[in-house]
Design an enzyme around this catalytic site. Sequence first.
Site, PDB file in Angstrom:
ATOM      1  N   CYS A   2       0.849  -1.182   0.000  1.00  0.00           N
ATOM      2  CA  CYS A   2       0.000   0.000   0.000  1.00  0.00           C
ATOM      3  C   CYS A   2       0.891   1.240   0.000  1.00  0.00           C
ATOM      4  O   CYS A   2       2.103   1.155   0.171  1.00  0.00           O
ATOM      5  CB  CYS A   2      -0.905   0.021   1.235  1.00  0.00           C
ATOM      6  SG  CYS A   2      -2.144  -1.298   1.292  1.00  0.00           S
ATOM      7  N   ARG A  53      -4.623   1.813  -1.440  1.00  0.00           N
ATOM      8  CA  ARG A  53      -4.800   0.490  -0.856  1.00  0.00           C
ATOM      9  C   ARG A  53      -4.713  -0.640  -1.872  1.00  0.00           C
ATOM     10  O   ARG A  53      -5.317  -0.591  -2.945  1.00  0.00           O
ATOM     11  CB  ARG A  53      -6.164   0.415  -0.153  1.00  0.00           C
ATOM     12  CG  ARG A  53      -6.349  -0.893   0.624  1.00  0.00           C
ATOM     13  CD  ARG A  53      -7.719  -0.974   1.256  1.00  0.00           C
ATOM     14  NE  ARG A  53      -7.819  -2.186   2.073  1.00  0.00           N
ATOM     15  CZ  ARG A  53      -8.956  -2.831   2.322  1.00  0.00           C
ATOM     16  NH1 ARG A  53     -10.087  -2.378   1.819  1.00  0.00           N
ATOM     17  NH2 ARG A  53      -8.957  -3.922   3.065  1.00  0.00           N
ATOM     18  N   SER A  55      -5.951  -4.243  -1.516  1.00  0.00           N
ATOM     19  CA  SER A  55      -6.836  -4.956  -0.592  1.00  0.00           C
ATOM     20  C   SER A  55      -6.410  -6.417  -0.432  1.00  0.00           C
ATOM     21  O   SER A  55      -6.445  -7.183  -1.390  1.00  0.00           O
ATOM     22  CB  SER A  55      -8.283  -4.888  -1.099  1.00  0.00           C
ATOM     23  OG  SER A  55      -8.703  -3.549  -1.234  1.00  0.00           O
ATOM     24  N   ILE A  56      -6.030  -6.775   0.795  1.00  0.00           N
ATOM     25  CA  ILE A  56      -5.626  -8.147   1.094  1.00  0.00           C
ATOM     26  C   ILE A  56      -6.487  -8.709   2.217  1.00  0.00           C
ATOM     27  O   ILE A  56      -7.125  -9.744   2.080  1.00  0.00           O
ATOM     28  CB  ILE A  56      -4.134  -8.211   1.498  1.00  0.00           C
ATOM     29  CG1 ILE A  56      -3.244  -7.665   0.377  1.00  0.00           C
ATOM     30  CG2 ILE A  56      -3.743  -9.638   1.855  1.00  0.00           C
ATOM     31  CD1 ILE A  56      -3.260  -8.477  -0.888  1.00  0.00           C
ATOM     32  N   ILE A  57      -6.498  -8.006   3.363  1.00  0.00           N
ATOM     33  CA  ILE A  57      -7.265  -8.455   4.524  1.00  0.00           C
ATOM     34  C   ILE A  57      -8.514  -7.585   4.662  1.00  0.00           C
ATOM     35  O   ILE A  57      -8.439  -6.362   4.591  1.00  0.00           O
ATOM     36  CB  ILE A  57      -6.406  -8.371   5.807  1.00  0.00           C
ATOM     37  CG1 ILE A  57      -5.209  -9.330   5.694  1.00  0.00           C
ATOM     38  CG2 ILE A  57      -7.228  -8.700   7.047  1.00  0.00           C
ATOM     39  CD1 ILE A  57      -4.249  -9.240   6.849  1.00  0.00           C
ATOM     40  N   ASN A  77       0.682   0.580   6.024  1.00  0.00           N
ATOM     41  CA  ASN A  77       1.153  -0.233   4.907  1.00  0.00           C
ATOM     42  C   ASN A  77       1.768  -1.501   5.463  1.00  0.00           C
ATOM     43  O   ASN A  77       2.675  -1.433   6.302  1.00  0.00           O
ATOM     44  CB  ASN A  77       2.198   0.545   4.093  1.00  0.00           C
ATOM     45  CG  ASN A  77       2.883  -0.320   3.054  1.00  0.00           C
ATOM     46  OD1 ASN A  77       2.295  -1.250   2.515  1.00  0.00           O
ATOM     47  ND2 ASN A  77       4.145  -0.009   2.775  1.00  0.00           N
ATOM     48  N   GLY A  78       1.292  -2.656   5.004  1.00  0.00           N
ATOM     49  CA  GLY A  78       1.907  -3.899   5.449  1.00  0.00           C
ATOM     50  C   GLY A  78       0.890  -4.918   5.914  1.00  0.00           C
ATOM     51  O   GLY A  78      -0.270  -4.910   5.520  1.00  0.00           O
TER      52      GLY A  78
END
Length: 218
Positions: A2, A53, A55-57, A77-78
């Site tokens: 991100c 962003r 989007s992962i989680i 970020n992370g």
Amino acid sequence: MCGIAGILDLDRGKVSGLENSLGVFNSIQKHRGPDDSNIWIHKDRHLGFAHRRLSIIDVDDGAQPMVGGNKNCVTFNGEIYNYIELRDEFSGDNFKTNSDTEVILKSYEKWGSGCLDHFRGMFSFALWDEKKETLFCARDFFGIKPFYYTVIDNKFYFASEAKALLPFVKDIETDLEAFKEYLSFQFVLSEKTLFKNIKQLLPGHFLIVKNGKIKVKK
């Protein structure tokens, strides 16, 4: 990946053109987060965050910058790998999302800067503490996620990439000492970068901005 960024007036004055400046950050760092783009501006307009962003989680509800119930705000970020385990520390609290971002807000509220001792993951973030009127920034222990910052006209600027700060720098110059180090070691020593007056927050360090003063701690 991100992209985070922000501006804080160290004199707590209103930042002119704040929306446009935050938009510049998000435009330059667009490649870091193609899924969403948002900004947050403090009601006093002395502070603003930008976020791109990936989007992962919690794809649906994890939008950032994220504001907590106590009006603290974070741009992150992370990934916090142990965020599910950390949620158990707040079993009595109501969570509005299933994101690791909200866990950062809750952890800071409980432990302050000590929250970093509880995180396992790769991260860089900036968190505004509304009650203490403090900006708290941190970078993971191995420096996987980047964090660059500079001060221009007594305003604190930060971003995930040094080039995102360049539109705000009056004179773009190469840091010759840093350049020598890069040629010798293939990386730059200490907090220097290849750009003069742009610094990096070192791995395993955090930064606090309070009452117009910047302190970096390991």
